[in-house]
Motif scaffolding. Structure first.
Motif, PDB file in Angstrom:
ATOM      1  N   MET A   1       1.196 -32.537  51.094  1.00 38.19           N
ATOM      2  CA  MET A   1       2.237 -32.895  52.039  1.00 38.19           C
ATOM      3  C   MET A   1       2.643 -34.334  51.758  1.00 38.19           C
ATOM      4  O   MET A   1       1.828 -35.158  51.392  1.00 38.19           O
ATOM      5  N   SER A   2       3.891 -34.613  51.939  1.00 35.68           N
ATOM      6  CA  SER A   2       4.417 -35.945  51.692  1.00 35.68           C
ATOM      7  C   SER A   2       5.484 -36.204  52.739  1.00 35.68           C
ATOM      8  O   SER A   2       5.380 -35.727  53.860  1.00 35.68           O
ATOM      9  N   GLY A   3       6.537 -36.898  52.377  1.00 33.69           N
ATOM     10  CA  GLY A   3       7.649 -37.114  53.291  1.00 33.69           C
ATOM     11  C   GLY A   3       7.286 -38.022  54.441  1.00 33.69           C
ATOM     12  O   GLY A   3       6.175 -38.541  54.549  1.00 33.69           O
ATOM     13  N   LEU A   4       8.246 -38.224  55.311  1.00 30.21           N
ATOM     14  CA  LEU A   4       8.072 -39.035  56.510  1.00 30.21           C
ATOM     15  C   LEU A   4       7.796 -38.097  57.677  1.00 30.21           C
ATOM     16  O   LEU A   4       8.673 -37.323  58.068  1.00 30.21           O
ATOM     17  N   ILE A   5       6.585 -38.125  58.195  1.00 31.53           N
ATOM     18  CA  ILE A   5       6.172 -37.263  59.302  1.00 31.53           C
ATOM     19  C   ILE A   5       5.979 -38.168  60.518  1.00 31.53           C
ATOM     20  O   ILE A   5       5.100 -39.040  60.511  1.00 31.53           O
ATOM     21  N   LEU A   6       6.807 -37.985  61.542  1.00 32.32           N
ATOM     22  CA  LEU A   6       6.789 -38.887  62.691  1.00 32.32           C
ATOM     23  C   LEU A   6       6.608 -38.134  63.996  1.00 32.32           C
ATOM     24  O   LEU A   6       7.181 -37.060  64.191  1.00 32.32           O
ATOM     25  N   PRO A   7       5.862 -38.731  64.931  1.00 32.55           N
ATOM     26  CA  PRO A   7       5.804 -38.160  66.274  1.00 32.55           C
ATOM     27  C   PRO A   7       7.052 -38.560  67.054  1.00 32.55           C
ATOM     28  O   PRO A   7       7.727 -39.534  66.726  1.00 32.55           O
ATOM     29  N   PRO A  23       9.107 -36.263  49.148  1.00 31.18           N
ATOM     30  CA  PRO A  23       8.903 -37.641  49.618  1.00 31.18           C
ATOM     31  C   PRO A  23      10.051 -38.216  50.443  1.00 31.18           C
ATOM     32  O   PRO A  23       9.824 -39.061  51.294  1.00 31.18           O
ATOM     33  N   THR A  24      11.276 -37.745  50.226  1.00 32.94           N
ATOM     34  CA  THR A  24      12.418 -38.298  50.960  1.00 32.94           C
ATOM     35  C   THR A  24      12.846 -37.436  52.146  1.00 32.94           C
ATOM     36  O   THR A  24      13.883 -37.690  52.758  1.00 32.94           O
ATOM     37  N   ALA A  25      12.057 -36.432  52.496  1.00 27.12           N
ATOM     38  CA  ALA A  25      12.348 -35.596  53.659  1.00 27.12           C
ATOM     39  C   ALA A  25      11.690 -36.202  54.894  1.00 27.12           C
ATOM     40  O   ALA A  25      10.667 -36.876  54.805  1.00 27.12           O
ATOM     41  N   SER A  26      12.283 -35.937  56.061  1.00 31.26           N
ATOM     42  CA  SER A  26      11.743 -36.418  57.339  1.00 31.26           C
ATOM     43  C   SER A  26      11.530 -35.240  58.275  1.00 31.26           C
ATOM     44  O   SER A  26      12.421 -34.404  58.436  1.00 31.26           O
ATOM     45  N   VAL A  27      10.349 -35.192  58.897  1.00 28.04           N
ATOM     46  CA  VAL A  27      10.014 -34.151  59.865  1.00 28.04           C
ATOM     47  C   VAL A  27       9.518 -34.879  61.113  1.00 28.04           C
ATOM     48  O   VAL A  27       8.550 -35.644  61.050  1.00 28.04           O
ATOM     49  N   THR A  44      16.320 -33.484  56.852  1.00 29.02           N
ATOM     50  CA  THR A  44      15.881 -33.993  58.147  1.00 29.02           C
ATOM     51  C   THR A  44      15.616 -32.801  59.050  1.00 29.02           C
ATOM     52  O   THR A  44      16.496 -31.957  59.238  1.00 29.02           O
ATOM     53  N   VAL A  45      14.405 -32.741  59.591  1.00 31.67           N
ATOM     54  CA  VAL A  45      14.008 -31.699  60.530  1.00 31.67           C
ATOM     55  C   VAL A  45      13.600 -32.446  61.798  1.00 31.67           C
ATOM     56  O   VAL A  45      12.506 -32.996  61.882  1.00 31.67           O
ATOM     57  N   ARG A  46      14.522 -32.507  62.795  1.00 28.92           N
ATOM     58  CA  ARG A  46      14.348 -33.407  63.934  1.00 28.92           C
ATOM     59  C   ARG A  46      14.173 -32.625  65.235  1.00 28.92           C
ATOM     60  O   ARG A  46      15.127 -32.265  65.907  1.00 28.92           O
ATOM     61  N   GLY A  47      12.901 -32.426  65.603  1.00 26.08           N
ATOM     62  CA  GLY A  47      12.560 -31.739  66.837  1.00 26.08           C
ATOM     63  C   GLY A  47      12.258 -32.737  67.942  1.00 26.08           C
ATOM     64  O   GLY A  47      11.122 -32.812  68.401  1.00 26.08           O
ATOM     65  N   ASP A  48      13.248 -33.485  68.356  1.00 27.36           N
ATOM     66  CA  ASP A  48      13.002 -34.511  69.358  1.00 27.36           C
ATOM     67  C   ASP A  48      13.285 -34.029  70.781  1.00 27.36           C
ATOM     68  O   ASP A  48      12.437 -34.144  71.651  1.00 27.36           O
TER      69      ASP A  48
END
Length: 172
Positions: A1-7, A23-27, A44-48
């Motif tokens: 797993m890579s990318g930007l994984i944010l709470p 690496p350049t994907a965001s979840v 961008t996968v944005r479940g906010d």
């Protein structure tokens, strides 16, 4: 797993260990991603403000944006789906075993059934239902023909190719 994984608000994405995230994907946020799925470069996968669920062996290709509606539904993407480059999926439902073309836009409350296809560049407007066996195209999208055996045979082949490609990127 890579990318930007944010709470988001303390909720961290739940991602199966076999998932490939470029690496350049965001979840972000309330996102669950199933086994052998791949999230490619620039996605961008944005479940906010609502939830996103992505099943197994689904490929989300480069530049795709997946988001949700605060006052509507989350975004639900099943198993064994190819989502073409630069697609936009917003608060919609994509059933297992279908195909979404490059730069397709599927809007709030729309539903793509298993064994259906949305053509490249199509705009599926809010609340529309793309039925099993149909190809929808245009802006706004509408059914243009029934899918052929050749179309349907391509869906699982493309899924298998992306599972293998993701494994190669993971070094597996």
């Amino acid at each position: 797993m890579s990318g930007l994984i944010l709470p988001y608000k303390g909720v961290l994405p739940t991602i199966d260990a076999s998932v490939y995230i470029a690496p350049t994907a965001s979840v972000i946020g309330d996102v669950v991603i199933g086994p052998d799925t791949s999230i490619w470069f620039g996605c961008t996968v944005r479940g906010d403000v609502n939830e996103i669920r992505i099943g197994a062996r689904t490929n989300i290709q480069d530049g795709t944006v997946i988001h949700v509606a605060a006052a509507g539904q989350g975004t639900y993407i099943g198993d064994d789906i190819s989502v073409g480059h630069m697609a936009l999926l917003h608060a919609c439902t994509i059933d297992s075993g279908c195909f979404i073309g490059m730069k397709a836009c599927i809007m709030d409350g729309a539903h793509v059934e298993s064994g259906a296809m949305v053509a490249a560049g199509a705009l599926v407007t809010p609340g529309k239902r793309v039925r099993t066996g149909e190809l929808w195209a245009g802006s706004p999208a509408r059914p243009i023909r029934n899918l052929t055996k050749k179309d349907l045979d391509f869906f699982p082949l493309n899924v298998r190719n992306y599972v293998a490609l993701a494994a190669a990127y993971r070094g597996a």
